[in-house]
Motif scaffolding. Sequence first.
Motif, PDB file in Angstrom:
ATOM      1  N   VAL A  16       0.869  -1.185   0.000  1.00  0.00           N
ATOM      2  CA  VAL A  16       0.000   0.000   0.000  1.00  0.00           C
ATOM      3  C   VAL A  16       0.900   1.227   0.000  1.00  0.00           C
ATOM      4  O   VAL A  16       1.735   1.394   0.899  1.00  0.00           O
ATOM      5  N   ILE A  17       0.733   2.074  -1.005  1.00  0.00           N
ATOM      6  CA  ILE A  17       1.612   3.223  -1.212  1.00  0.00           C
ATOM      7  C   ILE A  17       0.809   4.512  -1.057  1.00  0.00           C
ATOM      8  O   ILE A  17      -0.180   4.726  -1.767  1.00  0.00           O
ATOM      9  N   ALA A  18       1.241   5.375  -0.144  1.00  0.00           N
ATOM     10  CA  ALA A  18       0.688   6.727  -0.054  1.00  0.00           C
ATOM     11  C   ALA A  18       1.479   7.607  -1.003  1.00  0.00           C
ATOM     12  O   ALA A  18       2.705   7.710  -0.895  1.00  0.00           O
ATOM     13  N   GLN A  19       0.788   8.265  -1.948  1.00  0.00           N
ATOM     14  CA  GLN A  19       1.477   8.962  -3.023  1.00  0.00           C
ATOM     15  C   GLN A  19       0.757  10.246  -3.395  1.00  0.00           C
ATOM     16  O   GLN A  19      -0.421  10.432  -3.084  1.00  0.00           O
ATOM     17  N   THR A  20       1.472  11.143  -4.064  1.00  0.00           N
ATOM     18  CA  THR A  20       0.871  12.361  -4.601  1.00  0.00           C
ATOM     19  C   THR A  20       0.333  12.089  -5.996  1.00  0.00           C
ATOM     20  O   THR A  20       0.697  11.108  -6.649  1.00  0.00           O
ATOM     21  N   GLY A  21      -0.563  12.970  -6.442  1.00  0.00           N
ATOM     22  CA  GLY A  21      -1.098  12.820  -7.789  1.00  0.00           C
ATOM     23  C   GLY A  21      -1.824  14.070  -8.207  1.00  0.00           C
ATOM     24  O   GLY A  21      -1.806  15.099  -7.504  1.00  0.00           O
TER      25      GLY A  21
END
Length: 504
Positions: free
Chosen positions: A57-62
Amino acid sequence: MSNRKVYTDYFFDEPAYNTHDGGFIPLEEPKAPQQPLKIPELLKPDKETDTDMYYTVIAQTGEVQLLPGKKTKTWGYNTDLLGKTILFKKDKMIHITLKNELPELTTFHWHGLNVSGPITDGGCHAPVYPGESTQIEFKCDQPAATLWLHAHPCPATAEHVWKGLATAVVVKDDVESKLPFPRNYGVDDIPLILQDRRFHEDNQWDYMADYDPDGVQGPTAMINGTINPYFDVTTQRLRLRILDGANRREWRLHFSDDLKFTQIASDGGIMPEPVDFTHLMLTCAERAEVIVDFGQYKPGDEVTLFCDDVPIMRFRIHEFAPDNTQLPDHLVDIPDPDVTPGAPVHKVVMSGMDEEVMMNGKKFDMQRIDDKQKLGNVEYWDISNTNDMSNGMVHPYHMHGTQFQVVSRNGHEPYPNEHGLKDTVGVNPGETVRLKVGFDHLGVYMNHCHIIEHEDGGMMAQFEVYDPDHPKQYKLMDMDTLMNAFAKERGVKVEDLNIPGMDM
């Protein structure tokens, strides 16, 4: 045909609806064109065996095209905004790598999951720093349910959720699989994550510009990260897994034509009996799985879902095969253990509004244990809201690490849809809600109001589930460590940090 009663009101006390707040921001129908409802993809396991599931599970910007014009900068899990739906199977061991690709620390809180605390639970004591990853594992040992994952980095939880860190988590089991429910994900079984936002210059969100200590709101409804959505109905029955994922907003839901719908599950899973409504209110973080039957409509018809009197979603009716499936009047048996003799009754008092919110007369302290419950005990917790009815608010109370039973409201029966397992319950001003609570795992957990700005502002406490024969010591995170990390990551001095709630 069932002879079940159809409920036509929202149950909660009308004078306490958020519509009466001085700072209430009513929803407005978007001027943007209608667009298809985004259905979150299912997150693909890295590996699955007969006994284990592995995820990253990756917390990322977008950035996402939410409105015509500039894309909106967002955060999400494994995608640009919100997240891919995560599927757990009961009795399997779950192994998760948590990766943080954000510019600042965050945490991964498994809201509603019965796991050990504080690290696996993912509250404020389990930060994952930028560019780093960590591993958790646990056995999924609870019934089928719609849970959720969201960030919980005290005191920036509200801002992280506002930026997009929230996604559905679905637990499957053999009991649910045998019930006559729709379960073709994306076709007749869909999550609806209800949120609201205000769009500023160039379609951007500005949390600090919108900040309100009683909860940030916006005039534009957003469902699964979709503005002004429609859904193409191709089956007579539709299962909606509804999550109030807003920071503050209560959702008072009803369909055009006062179309009846049936709740089959609450926060913690399938309810003992289905409950029929024309109107349903959810407070922050509550979930309701409902089945809607469109059998009275024909191709070309449109059914509208409203919050109060504002349309938030359309259901476009297409050809579908007739479906005469009837729900039984009894769905599942809920365990109802006796309260442990001689056990104490825990008292939780939620008080105040704005910056004055407190729990049991205190602001949250990350290193203070406010209460304890012995592992294996079943005990009463009495949750009170001291707000005044004329100008107070409903406080949605959430406990980490368990699913509880609602016993009573001011000594009377709980609401008809509160007889299942829950982890969040709205408490009216002047009301005391009695809960029956037990825990399956040791740990330190938080309990708080789930108006997220209230928890960030201090209406939060923590308790320990302990075993006197096997005492444990926990290294609890402190506020200074987190503030120093936020300051370093944001490139400012600690005294220049602008995080509402940090002075609690």
